[in-house]
Every structure is written in C-alpha cells, then in structure tokens.
Design an enzyme around this catalytic site. Structure first.
Site, PDB file in Angstrom:
ATOM      1  CB  THR A   1      31.757  68.207  34.734  1.00  0.00           C
ATOM      2  OG1 THR A   1      32.766  69.210  34.856  1.00  0.00           O
ATOM      3  CG2 THR A   1      32.217  66.936  35.409  1.00  0.00           C
TER       4      THR A   1
ATOM      5  CG  HIS B   1      35.151  60.400  22.745  1.00  0.00           C
ATOM      6  ND1 HIS B   1      33.939  60.079  22.171  1.00  0.00           N
ATOM      7  CD2 HIS B   1      35.105  61.727  23.007  1.00  0.00           C
ATOM      8  CE1 HIS B   1      33.187  61.168  22.098  1.00  0.00           C
ATOM      9  NE2 HIS B   1      33.871  62.181  22.601  1.00  0.00           N
ATOM     10  CG  HIS B   2      40.542  60.696  24.831  1.00  0.00           C
ATOM     11  ND1 HIS B   2      40.530  60.407  26.178  1.00  0.00           N
ATOM     12  CD2 HIS B   2      39.763  61.801  24.661  1.00  0.00           C
ATOM     13  CE1 HIS B   2      39.795  61.299  26.817  1.00  0.00           C
ATOM     14  NE2 HIS B   2      39.311  62.153  25.924  1.00  0.00           N
TER      15      HIS B   2
ATOM     16  CE  LYS C   1      33.305  60.745  26.359  1.00  0.00           C
ATOM     17  NZ  LYS C   1      33.319  61.938  27.229  1.00  0.00           N
TER      18      LYS C   1
END
Length: 257
Positions: free
Chosen positions: A80, A136-137, A140
C-alpha cells in the site's frame, strides 16, 4: 510433515488483495488463515494465528494495520502507498521495540520492475540525462507512482555517488507541470489512461545515444511472485526494509531508508 506458514491478507476484497488471496491459497508452503476486508476487525489476525500479514489496503489504513501487526509480533508485507518519511520513522521506532519482527514495504512487487529499477540506477551513472515516464490505469490514486518515486530516488543516489551533474535543460518558458514533477532532481512524468495496468520507462541519454529501460505489467498476476517472495523472506529480515530489492542480490540494495 512441513509446517505451513500462516498468512493473512488485508484488503482481500480489492483487486490486488483478491489476487494475493488466490496466490497464497495456491502455495503449497503457505496457509491462508484470514482474508479481511476494510470493515473486518483486526483482532481476527490474532485469533487466526497469522504470522505474516499482507497489507494491500488503502493509504488511510495501512499505517495502523502495520502497527497492529508489529505490536502483536506479526511480520508484515506491505504493498500500500502513502508511507511518508514521518510514517516510516514512526514504524522504525515501533520496530525497535519488537526484536525479530520484520516489515517489507514494497512500491512494486513485480520482479521485472524491481530489476528494471536496479538496472536504471546502475546505468544512470554513465548518462548525461535521465527522465522517467510512468503509465497507469486512471483509477490509480497517487501520482507519481510509488515505483517511479523509488526509481528516481535510487537513480539520484547513484548519480550523486558518482558525482554526475544534473542533466542539461534550457527550458525557460513552460506550462505548469510540463517538465514533470522533480523527485530528488529527476523529472518524473505520469500518464493515466484507460487500458493501461502498470508501466514505466526510464529514458537515459548522452550525446549520440539513448538507452530506454521499460517494464510492463499487463495483469496483477505479475505482482504475485514478488508478494510470495516477501512473505517467505520477511522473517529473515528483521526491522524495516523499503523496496523488494532489499531481499534480492542486487547492487543497489533496498534495506532501510
């Protein structure tokens, strides 16, 4: 009969967490003893007998989750984000009072990504300029990615150790953010686009040549070998390790801060 290592996964209902649950459950040497969502009580970790806790939750919860694990003598493997310098200092202080307990905080569990970052840090000493593009997607939450920040930090450290000056940049007029964010002096550019998963390019340039080091994760399954490596190794690395490279035989190293 070999004793199985009891493992708990926090954030088990998320995409990464669900993938980790499947990976742990399928591993012959591990036993999945708990798979907790955000509303499940952490006391379950104790009653389930977990020895390693995998935290794949959210930045708002991860510090408290890891503190709970350490306070109860459990090792933690953390994917995380949200670990500021202040949070890391508090965790190190907590670990100082829990001899033998290990915590791994890994910006990226894909072994290819860890290797690409290590290669970039090695190469950065020999090139005039270096910049990072991470893609990134759009779901995010953070930018730059933790992987890009980690890469920039290791690149900057390697260049400083080799007395490499900052790369040339004659830009005088620019729109805000056009040259990216600066992480320890290294420009980092973030792309958020539907269809992407997790990708990073490190661009290195000198007169007459360019080297590009790129890593692509097309599926979250790519992170699971690193997660399993962390689970199996964390007990042999007491204290805090930042970066999965700290568990690998790489020149850059990743132990500590």
């Amino acid at each position: 009969m070999t004793e199985l290592l009891p493992v708990a996964v926090l954030g088990a209902r998320g995409r990464m967490g669900a993938e980790a649950v499947r990976a742990v459950d399928a591993a012959a040497d591990l036993e999945l003893v708990a798979a907790l969502g955000s509303s499940d009580p952490l006391d379950t970790l104790v009653s389930a007998g977990a020895r390693v806790v995998v935290d794949l939750t959210v930045p708002e919860a991860t510090a408290d989750n890891v503190a709970y694990a350490v306070e109860h003598g459990m090792h933690a493997v953390v994917g995380t984000t949200g670990w500021t310098a202040e949070r890391l200092e508090r965790l190190e202080a907590l670990l100082a009072g829990s001899a033998g307990t290990g915590v791994l905080i890994a910006p990226n569990f894909a072994l290819g990504s860890v290797l690409a970052t290590a290669f970039a840090a090695t190469a950065a000493r020999y090139f005039e300029s270096v910049e990072i593009i991470e893609l990134h997607h759009p779901d995010k939450a953070d930018a730059p990615s933790g992987t890009a920040v980690r890469t920039a930090q290791l690149v900057a450290r390697a260049r400083a150790a080799a007395d490499v000056p900052a790369g040339p940049d004659a830009t005088r007029d620019q729109l805000d953010g056009a040259r990216g964010a600066r992480v320890d002096g290294v420009p980092v550019h973030s792309v958020r686009l539907r269809g992407l998963t997790a990708h990073q390019e490190v661009l290195l340039g000198s007169p007459g040549e360019q080297l590009t080091i790129r890593h692509d994760s097309f599926d979250r399954a790519s992170f699971m070998p690193g997660v399993l490596l962390g689970i199996r190794s964390v007990a042999q690395h007491p204290g805090l390790t930042v970066g999965l490279d700290g568990y690998l035989d790489l020149q850059t190293g990743g132990t500590g801060r």
